[in-house]
Enzyme design. Structure first.
Site, PDB file in Angstrom:
ATOM      1  N   ASP A  90      37.572  35.059  82.098  1.00 14.52           N
ATOM      2  CA  ASP A  90      37.114  35.900  80.825  1.00 14.52           C
ATOM      3  C   ASP A  90      38.260  36.259  80.424  1.00 14.52           C
ATOM      4  OD1 ASP A  90      35.369  34.188  79.848  1.00 14.52           O
ATOM      5  OD2 ASP A  90      33.529  35.734  79.978  1.00 14.52           O
ATOM      6  N   ASN A 150      35.992  44.369  77.665  1.00 16.22           N
ATOM      7  CA  ASN A 150      37.240  44.578  78.407  1.00 16.22           C
ATOM      8  C   ASN A 150      36.843  44.764  80.377  1.00 16.22           C
ATOM      9  OD1 ASN A 150      35.521  46.794  77.681  1.00 16.22           O
ATOM     10  ND2 ASN A 150      36.764  48.372  78.656  1.00 16.22           N
ATOM     11  N   LYS A 173      24.891  40.259  73.608  1.00 14.85           N
ATOM     12  CA  LYS A 173      25.456  40.207  72.445  1.00 14.85           C
ATOM     13  C   LYS A 173      26.358  40.338  73.484  1.00 14.85           C
ATOM     14  CE  LYS A 173      28.571  39.525  69.268  1.00 14.85           C
ATOM     15  NZ  LYS A 173      29.416  39.205  69.800  1.00 14.85           N
ATOM     16  N   PRO A 174      27.002  39.356  73.827  1.00 16.01           N
ATOM     17  CA  PRO A 174      28.117  39.906  74.285  1.00 16.01           C
ATOM     18  C   PRO A 174      29.286  39.346  73.811  1.00 16.01           C
ATOM     19  CG  PRO A 174      27.539  37.435  75.617  1.00 16.01           C
ATOM     20  CD  PRO A 174      26.275  37.994  74.274  1.00 16.01           C
ATOM     21  N   SER A 229      34.865  50.960  64.697  1.00 16.71           N
ATOM     22  CA  SER A 229      34.612  50.665  62.872  1.00 16.71           C
ATOM     23  C   SER A 229      33.594  50.357  63.246  1.00 16.71           C
ATOM     24  CB  SER A 229      35.815  50.073  62.188  1.00 16.71           C
ATOM     25  OG  SER A 229      36.267  49.378  63.127  1.00 16.71           O
ATOM     26  N   GLU A 248      29.545  53.987  71.927  1.00 14.63           N
ATOM     27  CA  GLU A 248      30.495  54.163  72.541  1.00 14.63           C
ATOM     28  C   GLU A 248      31.925  53.198  72.701  1.00 14.63           C
ATOM     29  OE1 GLU A 248      33.416  54.027  75.203  1.00 14.63           O
ATOM     30  OE2 GLU A 248      32.068  53.394  77.095  1.00 14.63           O
ATOM     31  N   CYS A 282      38.703  51.824  77.088  1.00 17.56           N
ATOM     32  CA  CYS A 282      38.459  53.024  75.301  1.00 17.56           C
ATOM     33  C   CYS A 282      38.985  54.578  76.730  1.00 17.56           C
ATOM     34  CB  CYS A 282      36.874  53.179  75.490  1.00 17.56           C
ATOM     35  SG  CYS A 282      35.640  53.118  77.146  1.00 17.56           S
ATOM     36  N   LYS A 453      33.155  63.410  68.950  1.00 17.59           N
ATOM     37  CA  LYS A 453      33.702  63.583  67.777  1.00 17.59           C
ATOM     38  C   LYS A 453      33.608  61.659  67.243  1.00 17.59           C
ATOM     39  CE  LYS A 453      37.702  65.367  69.223  1.00 17.59           C
ATOM     40  NZ  LYS A 453      38.979  66.296  68.741  1.00 17.59           N
ATOM     41  N   GLU A 460      25.519  57.992  78.135  1.00 13.16           N
ATOM     42  CA  GLU A 460      24.921  56.199  79.234  1.00 13.16           C
ATOM     43  C   GLU A 460      24.666  57.195  80.664  1.00 13.16           C
ATOM     44  OE1 GLU A 460      27.337  52.874  78.038  1.00 13.16           O
ATOM     45  OE2 GLU A 460      25.408  52.417  77.317  1.00 13.16           O
TER      46      GLU A 460
HETATM   47  P1  ADP Z   1      36.842  45.165  70.251  1.00 12.89           P
HETATM   48  O1  ADP Z   1      36.840  43.828  70.230  1.00 12.89           O
HETATM   49  O2  ADP Z   1      38.460  45.503  69.901  1.00 12.89           O
HETATM   50  O3  ADP Z   1      35.820  45.581  71.194  1.00 12.89           O
HETATM   51  P2  ADP Z   1      34.556  44.849  68.285  1.00 12.89           P
HETATM   52  O4  ADP Z   1      34.295  46.670  68.545  1.00 12.89           O
HETATM   53  O5  ADP Z   1      34.912  44.955  67.235  1.00 12.89           O
HETATM   54  O6  ADP Z   1      35.730  44.879  68.413  1.00 12.89           O
HETATM   55  O7  ADP Z   1      33.467  43.999  69.330  1.00 12.89           O
HETATM   56  C1  ADP Z   1      33.176  45.076  69.977  1.00 12.89           C
HETATM   57  C2  ADP Z   1      31.586  44.204  70.190  1.00 12.89           C
HETATM   58  O8  ADP Z   1      31.075  44.471  68.944  1.00 12.89           O
HETATM   59  C3  ADP Z   1      31.722  42.227  70.159  1.00 12.89           C
HETATM   60  O9  ADP Z   1      30.474  41.731  70.870  1.00 12.89           O
HETATM   61  C4  ADP Z   1      32.009  42.067  68.506  1.00 12.89           C
HETATM   62  O10 ADP Z   1      31.266  40.570  68.579  1.00 12.89           O
HETATM   63  C5  ADP Z   1      30.630  42.762  68.194  1.00 12.89           C
HETATM   64  N1  ADP Z   1      30.966  43.057  66.761  1.00 12.89           N
HETATM   65  C6  ADP Z   1      32.033  42.935  65.940  1.00 12.89           C
HETATM   66  N2  ADP Z   1      31.872  43.705  64.484  1.00 12.89           N
HETATM   67  C7  ADP Z   1      30.154  43.633  65.337  1.00 12.89           C
HETATM   68  C8  ADP Z   1      29.163  43.595  63.421  1.00 12.89           C
HETATM   69  N3  ADP Z   1      29.794  43.532  62.509  1.00 12.89           N
HETATM   70  N4  ADP Z   1      28.167  43.416  64.315  1.00 12.89           N
HETATM   71  C9  ADP Z   1      27.572  43.731  65.459  1.00 12.89           C
HETATM   72  N5  ADP Z   1      28.417  43.026  66.160  1.00 12.89           N
HETATM   73  C10 ADP Z   1      29.837  43.537  66.031  1.00 12.89           C
END
Ligand code: ADP
Length: 488
Positions: A90, A150, A173-174, A229, A248, A282, A453, A460
Protein backbone atom coordinates in the site's frame (compact mmCIF):
# COMPACT_ATOMS: atom_id res chain seq x y z
CA UNK A 1 -12.70 -10.94 -6.78
CA UNK A 2 -13.52 -7.30 -6.26
CA UNK A 3 -12.62 -5.95 -2.83
CA UNK A 4 -15.67 -5.22 -0.70
CA UNK A 5 -15.84 -2.59 2.00
CA UNK A 6 -17.11 -2.90 5.58
CA UNK A 7 -20.36 -1.05 6.17
CA UNK A 8 -22.24 -1.50 9.44
CA UNK A 9 -20.83 -4.98 9.98
CA UNK A 10 -21.43 -6.20 6.45
CA UNK A 11 -19.08 -6.70 3.54
CA UNK A 12 -20.58 -4.97 0.52
CA UNK A 13 -19.41 -3.57 -2.77
CA UNK A 14 -18.95 0.16 -2.39
CA UNK A 15 -21.29 2.29 -4.47
CA UNK A 16 -18.88 5.18 -5.01
CA UNK A 17 -16.04 6.05 -7.41
CA UNK A 18 -13.33 3.55 -8.21
CA UNK A 19 -10.34 3.73 -5.88
CA UNK A 20 -6.91 2.33 -6.70
CA UNK A 21 -4.15 1.17 -4.40
CA UNK A 22 -0.74 1.15 -6.13
CA UNK A 23 2.60 -0.28 -5.10
CA UNK A 24 4.90 2.75 -4.92
CA UNK A 25 7.94 0.60 -5.80
CA UNK A 26 6.76 0.10 -9.39
CA UNK A 27 3.35 1.71 -9.78
CA UNK A 28 1.62 -1.67 -10.24
CA UNK A 29 -2.00 -1.93 -9.10
CA UNK A 30 -2.58 -3.78 -5.82
CA UNK A 31 -6.33 -3.43 -5.95
CA UNK A 32 -8.95 -1.43 -7.80
CA UNK A 33 -12.46 -1.39 -6.44
CA UNK A 34 -15.49 0.83 -5.87
CA UNK A 35 -15.07 3.04 -2.78
CA UNK A 36 -17.82 4.24 -0.47
CA UNK A 37 -20.62 6.46 -1.75
CA UNK A 38 -22.60 9.02 0.22
CA UNK A 39 -25.33 6.39 0.63
CA UNK A 40 -22.73 4.07 2.13
CA UNK A 41 -21.77 6.83 4.59
CA UNK A 42 -25.43 7.14 5.59
CA UNK A 43 -25.75 3.37 6.07
CA UNK A 44 -22.59 3.21 8.18
CA UNK A 45 -23.67 6.12 10.38
CA UNK A 46 -27.16 4.77 11.01
CA UNK A 47 -25.74 1.34 11.85
CA UNK A 48 -23.16 2.94 14.16
CA UNK A 49 -25.70 5.17 15.87
CA UNK A 50 -27.85 2.15 16.67
CA UNK A 51 -24.94 -0.12 17.59
CA UNK A 52 -23.36 1.95 20.37
CA UNK A 53 -26.74 2.24 22.11
CA UNK A 54 -27.64 -1.47 22.01
CA UNK A 55 -27.39 -3.26 25.34
CA UNK A 56 -25.10 -5.74 23.63
CA UNK A 57 -22.39 -3.06 23.73
CA UNK A 58 -23.62 -0.34 26.09
CA UNK A 59 -24.27 -2.76 28.96
CA UNK A 60 -21.11 -4.80 28.56
CA UNK A 61 -18.77 -4.71 31.49
CA UNK A 62 -15.44 -3.05 30.68
CA UNK A 63 -13.61 -6.39 30.87
CA UNK A 64 -16.05 -7.83 28.34
CA UNK A 65 -15.35 -4.98 25.93
CA UNK A 66 -11.67 -5.50 26.56
CA UNK A 67 -11.94 -9.15 25.48
CA UNK A 68 -12.57 -8.08 21.89
CA UNK A 69 -9.42 -5.96 21.94
CA UNK A 70 -7.29 -8.74 23.44
CA UNK A 71 -8.54 -11.10 20.74
CA UNK A 72 -7.85 -8.59 18.00
CA UNK A 73 -4.34 -8.09 19.34
CA UNK A 74 -3.68 -11.85 19.15
CA UNK A 75 -5.14 -12.07 15.65
CA UNK A 76 -2.96 -9.21 14.47
CA UNK A 77 0.22 -10.80 15.79
CA UNK A 78 -0.74 -14.17 14.31
CA UNK A 79 -0.90 -12.46 10.93
CA UNK A 80 1.90 -9.97 11.41
CA UNK A 81 3.80 -10.90 8.26
CA UNK A 82 0.71 -10.82 6.05
CA UNK A 83 -0.36 -7.45 7.42
CA UNK A 84 3.14 -6.00 7.10
CA UNK A 85 3.38 -7.12 3.47
CA UNK A 86 -0.03 -5.70 2.71
CA UNK A 87 0.96 -2.36 4.15
CA UNK A 88 4.27 -2.33 2.31
CA UNK A 89 2.31 -2.87 -0.93
CA UNK A 90 0.00 0.00 0.00
CA UNK A 91 2.57 2.61 0.99
CA UNK A 92 6.03 1.33 0.05
CA UNK A 93 7.57 1.39 3.52
CA UNK A 94 10.31 -1.21 4.05
CA UNK A 95 9.08 -4.44 5.61
CA UNK A 96 11.11 -3.95 8.78
CA UNK A 97 9.09 -0.77 9.41
CA UNK A 98 5.70 -2.19 8.54
CA UNK A 99 6.33 -5.23 10.77
CA UNK A 100 7.00 -2.80 13.62
CA UNK A 101 3.82 -0.87 12.85
CA UNK A 102 1.78 -4.07 12.95
CA UNK A 103 3.32 -4.98 16.32
CA UNK A 104 2.53 -1.47 17.52
CA UNK A 105 -1.13 -1.87 16.54
CA UNK A 106 -1.32 -5.16 18.45
CA UNK A 107 0.36 -3.55 21.47
CA UNK A 108 -2.05 -0.63 21.38
CA UNK A 109 -5.07 -2.94 21.37
CA UNK A 110 -3.65 -4.85 24.35
CA UNK A 111 -2.77 -1.72 26.34
CA UNK A 112 -6.17 -0.15 25.73
CA UNK A 113 -7.88 -3.41 26.71
CA UNK A 114 -6.02 -3.41 30.03
CA UNK A 115 -6.75 0.27 30.60
CA UNK A 116 -10.42 -0.36 29.80
CA UNK A 117 -10.63 -3.11 32.39
CA UNK A 118 -9.36 -0.77 35.06
CA UNK A 119 -11.28 2.32 34.00
CA UNK A 120 -12.83 4.09 36.97
CA UNK A 121 -15.23 6.94 37.55
CA UNK A 122 -14.55 9.47 40.27
CA UNK A 123 -16.04 10.03 43.67
CA UNK A 124 -15.35 13.65 44.64
CA UNK A 125 -14.64 13.58 48.35
CA UNK A 126 -15.59 17.09 49.41
CA UNK A 127 -17.58 16.66 52.63
CA UNK A 128 -21.19 17.56 52.37
CA UNK A 129 -23.96 16.64 54.73
CA UNK A 130 -26.93 16.48 52.39
CA UNK A 131 -25.60 15.04 49.15
CA UNK A 132 -22.71 13.20 47.62
CA UNK A 133 -21.48 13.24 44.03
CA UNK A 134 -20.09 10.82 41.49
CA UNK A 135 -18.55 11.56 38.17
CA UNK A 136 -18.96 8.84 35.59
CA UNK A 137 -17.59 8.59 32.08
CA UNK A 138 -20.03 7.87 29.28
CA UNK A 139 -19.59 7.27 25.54
CA UNK A 140 -19.88 10.13 23.06
CA UNK A 141 -21.63 8.08 20.38
CA UNK A 142 -20.39 7.83 16.80
CA UNK A 143 -16.74 8.71 16.20
CA UNK A 144 -15.29 9.66 12.80
CA UNK A 145 -11.69 8.49 12.51
CA UNK A 146 -9.75 9.85 9.54
CA UNK A 147 -6.22 8.65 8.92
CA UNK A 148 -3.26 9.36 6.61
CA UNK A 149 -1.25 6.93 4.51
CA UNK A 150 2.05 6.91 6.34
CA UNK A 151 1.41 4.52 9.25
CA UNK A 152 -2.02 3.08 8.52
CA UNK A 153 -2.54 0.16 10.86
CA UNK A 154 -0.80 1.74 13.86
CA UNK A 155 -2.53 5.12 13.64
CA UNK A 156 -5.86 3.46 12.95
CA UNK A 157 -5.65 1.25 16.02
CA UNK A 158 -4.71 4.30 18.07
CA UNK A 159 -8.15 5.68 17.30
CA UNK A 160 -10.33 2.57 17.00
CA UNK A 161 -9.22 0.84 20.21
CA UNK A 162 -9.80 3.69 22.70
CA UNK A 163 -13.01 4.76 20.97
CA UNK A 164 -14.47 1.25 21.22
CA UNK A 165 -13.19 0.81 24.78
CA UNK A 166 -15.07 4.00 25.66
CA UNK A 167 -18.30 2.42 24.43
CA UNK A 168 -18.52 4.26 21.11
CA UNK A 169 -18.97 3.16 17.50
CA UNK A 170 -16.27 4.11 15.00
CA UNK A 171 -16.37 4.90 11.31
CA UNK A 172 -12.91 4.86 9.81
CA UNK A 173 -12.09 6.74 6.61
CA UNK A 174 -8.60 5.57 5.66
CA UNK A 175 -6.37 7.56 3.30
CA UNK A 176 -7.03 7.20 -0.42
CA UNK A 177 -3.66 5.53 -1.00
CA UNK A 178 -3.88 2.94 1.77
CA UNK A 179 -7.29 1.28 2.04
CA UNK A 180 -6.12 -2.33 2.20
CA UNK A 181 -4.63 -2.58 5.69
CA UNK A 182 -7.69 -0.79 7.14
CA UNK A 183 -10.07 -3.25 5.49
CA UNK A 184 -7.99 -6.17 6.74
CA UNK A 185 -8.17 -4.71 10.24
CA UNK A 186 -11.97 -4.68 9.95
CA UNK A 187 -11.87 -8.40 9.10
CA UNK A 188 -9.90 -9.08 12.27
CA UNK A 189 -12.30 -7.07 14.44
CA UNK A 190 -15.15 -9.06 12.95
CA UNK A 191 -13.33 -12.32 13.65
CA UNK A 192 -12.66 -11.15 17.21
CA UNK A 193 -16.42 -10.89 17.78
CA UNK A 194 -17.03 -7.14 17.66
CA UNK A 195 -20.81 -6.68 17.43
CA UNK A 196 -22.10 -5.50 14.05
CA UNK A 197 -22.25 -1.80 13.33
CA UNK A 198 -19.61 -0.72 15.85
CA UNK A 199 -16.97 -0.45 13.16
CA UNK A 200 -17.24 0.54 9.52
CA UNK A 201 -14.34 1.14 7.14
CA UNK A 202 -15.18 3.48 4.29
CA UNK A 203 -12.41 4.03 1.74
CA UNK A 204 -13.02 7.05 -0.42
CA UNK A 205 -12.11 10.64 -1.16
CA UNK A 206 -11.48 12.77 1.90
CA UNK A 207 -13.22 15.80 0.48
CA UNK A 208 -16.38 13.85 -0.29
CA UNK A 209 -16.67 10.83 1.98
CA UNK A 210 -14.65 12.25 4.87
CA UNK A 211 -16.48 15.54 4.63
CA UNK A 212 -19.97 13.97 4.62
CA UNK A 213 -18.99 11.82 7.57
CA UNK A 214 -17.79 14.62 9.83
CA UNK A 215 -20.69 16.93 8.98
CA UNK A 216 -23.37 14.42 9.95
CA UNK A 217 -25.06 15.51 13.20
CA UNK A 218 -24.90 11.96 14.61
CA UNK A 219 -21.08 12.04 14.52
CA UNK A 220 -19.98 13.33 17.93
CA UNK A 221 -16.22 13.50 17.67
CA UNK A 222 -13.61 13.80 14.94
CA UNK A 223 -10.34 12.02 15.44
CA UNK A 224 -7.96 13.04 12.70
CA UNK A 225 -4.33 12.50 11.80
CA UNK A 226 -3.00 14.26 8.71
CA UNK A 227 -1.96 17.60 7.30
CA UNK A 228 -2.45 20.89 9.14
CA UNK A 229 -4.65 22.51 6.48
CA UNK A 230 -7.08 19.57 6.45
CA UNK A 231 -6.99 19.55 10.26
CA UNK A 232 -7.89 23.23 10.41
CA UNK A 233 -10.77 22.66 8.00
CA UNK A 234 -12.09 19.82 10.18
CA UNK A 235 -11.72 21.97 13.30
CA UNK A 236 -14.05 24.54 11.70
CA UNK A 237 -16.64 21.86 11.08
CA UNK A 238 -16.26 20.61 14.65
CA UNK A 239 -16.68 24.17 15.94
CA UNK A 240 -19.91 24.64 14.00
CA UNK A 241 -21.27 21.41 15.42
CA UNK A 242 -19.85 22.08 18.90
CA UNK A 243 -18.17 18.73 19.02
CA UNK A 244 -14.63 17.79 19.98
CA UNK A 245 -11.84 17.21 17.53
CA UNK A 246 -8.60 15.46 18.24
CA UNK A 247 -6.10 16.61 15.63
CA UNK A 248 -2.66 15.12 15.15
CA UNK A 249 -1.08 17.30 12.48
CA UNK A 250 2.17 18.26 10.81
CA UNK A 251 5.61 19.16 12.10
CA UNK A 252 8.99 20.63 11.29
CA UNK A 253 10.72 19.22 14.30
CA UNK A 254 14.09 20.49 15.50
CA UNK A 255 16.84 18.17 16.67
CA UNK A 256 19.80 19.62 18.48
CA UNK A 257 23.34 18.28 18.76
CA UNK A 258 25.03 19.97 21.73
CA UNK A 259 28.81 20.32 21.91
CA UNK A 260 29.07 17.60 24.55
CA UNK A 261 26.96 14.98 22.77
CA UNK A 262 28.30 11.55 21.91
CA UNK A 263 28.88 12.24 18.22
CA UNK A 264 28.22 8.76 16.88
CA UNK A 265 25.06 8.31 18.94
CA UNK A 266 23.77 11.74 17.97
CA UNK A 267 24.46 11.40 14.26
CA UNK A 268 22.91 7.95 14.00
CA UNK A 269 19.89 9.16 15.95
CA UNK A 270 19.44 12.22 13.73
CA UNK A 271 19.75 10.11 10.58
CA UNK A 272 17.13 7.70 11.89
CA UNK A 273 14.89 10.56 13.00
CA UNK A 274 14.72 12.15 9.58
CA UNK A 275 15.35 9.39 7.04
CA UNK A 276 13.43 6.38 8.42
CA UNK A 277 10.14 6.06 6.53
CA UNK A 278 11.79 8.24 3.91
CA UNK A 279 10.98 11.21 6.13
CA UNK A 280 7.26 10.59 5.62
CA UNK A 281 6.48 11.00 9.29
CA UNK A 282 4.85 13.91 11.08
CA UNK A 283 7.52 13.60 13.78
CA UNK A 284 10.48 13.54 11.37
CA UNK A 285 13.37 15.55 12.81
CA UNK A 286 13.69 17.72 9.73
CA UNK A 287 15.69 20.68 11.13
CA UNK A 288 19.07 19.90 12.63
CA UNK A 289 20.88 22.46 14.81
CA UNK A 290 24.63 22.05 15.31
CA UNK A 291 26.80 24.28 17.51
CA UNK A 292 28.89 26.51 15.24
CA UNK A 293 32.17 25.39 16.85
CA UNK A 294 31.59 21.82 15.71
CA UNK A 295 29.59 22.43 12.62
CA UNK A 296 31.98 21.02 10.04
CA UNK A 297 33.00 17.95 12.04
CA UNK A 298 29.41 16.93 12.82
CA UNK A 299 28.34 17.56 9.26
CA UNK A 300 31.14 15.41 7.89
CA UNK A 301 30.07 12.42 9.98
CA UNK A 302 26.40 13.06 9.21
CA UNK A 303 27.05 13.05 5.48
CA UNK A 304 29.12 9.87 5.68
CA UNK A 305 26.33 8.00 7.51
CA UNK A 306 23.67 9.40 5.18
CA UNK A 307 25.55 8.36 2.05
CA UNK A 308 25.74 4.79 3.37
CA UNK A 309 21.96 4.43 3.65
CA UNK A 310 20.53 1.82 1.31
CA UNK A 311 17.68 3.10 -0.84
CA UNK A 312 15.87 0.24 -2.49
CA UNK A 313 12.96 -2.09 -2.97
CA UNK A 314 10.93 -2.13 0.25
CA UNK A 315 10.55 -5.91 0.20
CA UNK A 316 14.34 -6.44 0.19
CA UNK A 317 15.97 -7.11 3.55
CA UNK A 318 18.36 -4.48 4.79
CA UNK A 319 16.85 -1.59 2.84
CA UNK A 320 16.66 1.64 4.85
CA UNK A 321 14.57 3.80 2.54
CA UNK A 322 11.85 2.60 0.16
CA UNK A 323 9.97 4.66 -2.42
CA UNK A 324 7.90 7.68 -1.46
CA UNK A 325 4.15 7.18 -1.51
CA UNK A 326 3.60 8.41 -5.09
CA UNK A 327 5.16 10.14 -8.08
CA UNK A 328 3.20 13.26 -7.26
CA UNK A 329 4.59 13.32 -3.74
CA UNK A 330 8.12 12.78 -5.00
CA UNK A 331 7.61 15.74 -7.34
CA UNK A 332 6.58 17.88 -4.40
CA UNK A 333 9.66 16.84 -2.39
CA UNK A 334 11.91 17.49 -5.40
CA UNK A 335 10.32 20.92 -5.88
CA UNK A 336 11.36 21.95 -2.35
CA UNK A 337 14.94 20.85 -3.03
CA UNK A 338 14.94 22.73 -6.35
CA UNK A 339 13.72 25.80 -4.54
CA UNK A 340 16.58 25.50 -2.01
CA UNK A 341 19.02 25.17 -4.91
CA UNK A 342 17.56 28.27 -6.56
CA UNK A 343 17.94 30.19 -3.30
CA UNK A 344 21.65 29.38 -3.29
CA UNK A 345 21.64 26.70 -0.59
CA UNK A 346 24.19 23.87 -0.61
CA UNK A 347 22.77 20.44 -1.46
CA UNK A 348 25.35 18.41 0.44
CA UNK A 349 24.11 14.98 -0.56
CA UNK A 350 21.11 13.58 -2.42
CA UNK A 351 18.94 16.16 -4.12
CA UNK A 352 17.78 13.78 -6.84
CA UNK A 353 16.21 10.41 -7.57
CA UNK A 354 18.61 7.45 -7.45
CA UNK A 355 20.27 6.56 -10.74
CA UNK A 356 20.04 2.78 -10.17
CA UNK A 357 18.10 1.43 -13.21
CA UNK A 358 16.35 -1.08 -10.93
CA UNK A 359 14.63 1.83 -9.17
CA UNK A 360 13.48 3.98 -12.07
CA UNK A 361 9.90 2.73 -12.08
CA UNK A 362 9.35 3.58 -8.41
CA UNK A 363 8.91 6.95 -6.73
CA UNK A 364 12.30 6.93 -5.02
CA UNK A 365 14.27 9.95 -3.81
CA UNK A 366 17.73 10.00 -2.25
CA UNK A 367 18.24 11.13 1.35
CA UNK A 368 19.10 14.79 1.07
CA UNK A 369 21.00 17.16 3.36
CA UNK A 370 20.83 20.91 2.77
CA UNK A 371 22.48 23.86 4.46
CA UNK A 372 23.05 27.55 3.81
CA UNK A 373 19.35 28.36 3.81
CA UNK A 374 17.92 31.56 5.22
CA UNK A 375 15.69 30.80 8.24
CA UNK A 376 12.69 32.33 6.49
CA UNK A 377 13.00 30.10 3.44
CA UNK A 378 9.93 27.92 2.81
CA UNK A 379 12.27 24.90 2.77
CA UNK A 380 13.22 25.74 6.37
CA UNK A 381 9.69 26.42 7.52
CA UNK A 382 7.27 24.11 5.69
CA UNK A 383 6.71 20.43 6.25
CA UNK A 384 8.26 18.58 3.29
CA UNK A 385 7.27 15.07 4.46
CA UNK A 386 10.20 13.53 2.63
CA UNK A 387 13.88 12.59 3.11
CA UNK A 388 15.14 16.15 3.35
CA UNK A 389 17.17 17.43 6.29
CA UNK A 390 17.91 21.13 6.72
CA UNK A 391 21.02 21.88 8.81
CA UNK A 392 21.49 25.16 10.68
CA UNK A 393 24.27 26.42 12.98
CA UNK A 394 23.60 27.98 16.38
CA UNK A 395 25.72 30.33 18.49
CA UNK A 396 24.51 29.91 22.05
CA UNK A 397 21.52 28.65 23.95
CA UNK A 398 19.41 31.77 23.50
CA UNK A 399 20.01 31.69 19.76
CA UNK A 400 19.24 27.95 19.69
CA UNK A 401 15.92 28.24 21.53
CA UNK A 402 14.86 31.20 19.42
CA UNK A 403 15.60 29.37 16.17
CA UNK A 404 14.19 26.01 17.27
CA UNK A 405 10.91 27.57 18.42
CA UNK A 406 10.60 29.84 15.40
CA UNK A 407 8.06 27.59 13.71
CA UNK A 408 4.29 27.41 13.48
CA UNK A 409 4.67 23.74 14.36
CA UNK A 410 5.37 22.14 17.71
CA UNK A 411 5.06 18.40 17.39
CA UNK A 412 8.38 16.93 18.45
CA UNK A 413 12.02 17.72 19.13
CA UNK A 414 15.27 15.97 19.93
CA UNK A 415 18.23 16.85 22.14
CA UNK A 416 21.60 15.12 22.06
CA UNK A 417 23.79 15.96 25.06
CA UNK A 418 25.75 14.27 27.85
CA UNK A 419 24.60 16.85 30.40
CA UNK A 420 21.27 15.93 31.93
CA UNK A 421 20.77 19.38 33.47
CA UNK A 422 21.15 21.01 30.12
CA UNK A 423 18.83 18.41 28.57
CA UNK A 424 16.17 19.13 31.16
CA UNK A 425 16.51 22.86 30.75
CA UNK A 426 16.24 22.70 26.96
CA UNK A 427 13.38 20.22 27.15
CA UNK A 428 11.36 22.69 29.21
CA UNK A 429 12.05 25.53 26.78
CA UNK A 430 11.22 23.75 23.53
CA UNK A 431 7.70 24.32 22.30
CA UNK A 432 6.88 20.74 21.37
CA UNK A 433 4.45 18.05 22.52
CA UNK A 434 7.23 15.45 22.65
CA UNK A 435 10.90 15.90 23.51
CA UNK A 436 13.31 13.04 22.97
CA UNK A 437 16.60 13.24 24.88
CA UNK A 438 19.42 11.06 23.56
CA UNK A 439 16.91 9.08 21.55
CA UNK A 440 14.41 9.87 18.82
CA UNK A 441 11.20 8.55 17.27
CA UNK A 442 10.68 5.99 20.03
CA UNK A 443 7.18 5.44 21.30
CA UNK A 444 5.45 4.21 24.40
CA UNK A 445 1.72 3.61 24.18
CA UNK A 446 1.46 4.64 27.84
CA UNK A 447 2.76 8.13 27.05
CA UNK A 448 0.42 10.83 25.71
CA UNK A 449 1.21 12.12 22.24
CA UNK A 450 0.13 15.31 20.48
CA UNK A 451 1.21 18.70 19.26
CA UNK A 452 1.80 22.23 20.47
CA UNK A 453 0.82 25.17 18.24
CA UNK A 454 -0.32 24.21 14.72
CA UNK A 455 0.77 20.61 15.20
CA UNK A 456 -2.50 19.66 16.77
CA UNK A 457 -5.12 19.64 19.42
CA UNK A 458 -5.66 17.02 22.10
CA UNK A 459 -3.57 14.00 23.02
CA UNK A 460 -3.74 10.36 22.03
CA UNK A 461 -2.49 7.30 23.94
CA UNK A 462 -1.91 6.90 27.66
CA UNK A 463 -4.53 5.90 30.21
CA UNK A 464 -6.44 9.11 29.53
CA UNK A 465 -6.66 8.08 25.87
CA UNK A 466 -9.97 6.31 26.47
CA UNK A 467 -11.53 9.23 28.34
CA UNK A 468 -10.77 11.40 25.31
CA UNK A 469 -13.59 9.44 23.66
CA UNK A 470 -15.97 9.85 26.58
CA UNK A 471 -17.86 12.59 28.36
CA UNK A 472 -18.20 13.06 32.06
CA UNK A 473 -21.55 12.98 33.75
CA UNK A 474 -21.83 14.24 37.31
CA UNK A 475 -24.49 12.67 39.46
CA UNK A 476 -25.65 14.20 42.76
CA UNK A 477 -27.19 11.85 45.26
CA UNK A 478 -29.29 13.55 47.95
CA UNK A 479 -28.78 12.20 51.47
CA UNK A 480 -31.11 14.47 53.42
CA UNK A 481 -34.60 13.13 54.02
CA UNK A 482 -36.06 16.60 54.79
CA UNK A 483 -37.46 18.80 51.96
CA UNK A 484 -35.19 21.55 50.59
CA UNK A 485 -36.15 24.46 52.81
CA UNK A 486 -36.02 27.30 50.26
CA UNK A 487 -39.77 27.52 49.41
CA UNK A 488 -40.94 27.51 52.95
P1 ADP B 1 -2.06 13.77 3.62
O1 ADP B 1 -2.59 12.79 2.61
O2 ADP B 1 -0.93 14.59 3.16
O3 ADP B 1 -1.91 13.19 4.99
P2 ADP B 1 -4.54 15.00 4.36
O4 ADP B 1 -4.32 15.59 5.66
O5 ADP B 1 -5.35 15.78 3.40
O6 ADP B 1 -3.18 14.85 3.66
O7 ADP B 1 -5.14 13.53 4.46
C1 ADP B 1 -5.34 12.81 5.65
C2 ADP B 1 -6.70 12.17 5.63
O8 ADP B 1 -7.68 13.20 5.57
C3 ADP B 1 -6.99 11.28 4.42
O9 ADP B 1 -7.74 10.15 4.85
C4 ADP B 1 -7.83 12.17 3.53
O10 ADP B 1 -8.67 11.45 2.68
C5 ADP B 1 -8.63 12.94 4.56
N1 ADP B 1 -9.19 14.22 4.09
C6 ADP B 1 -8.64 15.10 3.22
N2 ADP B 1 -9.43 16.16 3.05
C7 ADP B 1 -10.54 15.98 3.82
C8 ADP B 1 -11.73 16.73 4.06
N3 ADP B 1 -11.97 17.89 3.47
N4 ADP B 1 -12.64 16.23 4.92
C9 ADP B 1 -12.41 15.05 5.54
N5 ADP B 1 -11.32 14.30 5.34
C10 ADP B 1 -10.38 14.74 4.49
Amino acid sequence: MTQKIFIGGEWRLGRGDTTVSRFPADGSVNAEFPAASLDDVEDAISAADAAWRTPDWADRQPHQRAEVLYRVSDLIMARQEELARLQTRDNGKPLAETRALVASAAGTARYVAAACETLEGELPTQRNADFMTFSTYEPLGVIAAITPWNSPIASEMQKIAPALAGGNAVILKPAEATPLAALKLAELFEEAGLPKGLLSVLPGRGRIIGDALVRDPRVRKISFTGGTSTGRHLAHIAADKLIGASLELGGKSPTIICEDADLEQAVRGVVYGIFSSGGQACIAGSRLFIHESQYDAVLERLLAVTRDLRVGHPETDGVHIGPLISEAHRDSVAAYVDQARAEGARILTGGQAPSDPALVSGSYYLPTVIDGLKPDSAVCREEIFGPVLVVLPYRDEADLIAQANDSVYGLASGIWTADYRRAWHLARKLEAGTVWINTYKKFSIATPFGGYKESGLGREKGRQGIQAYMQQKSIYLGLDSAPIGWSR
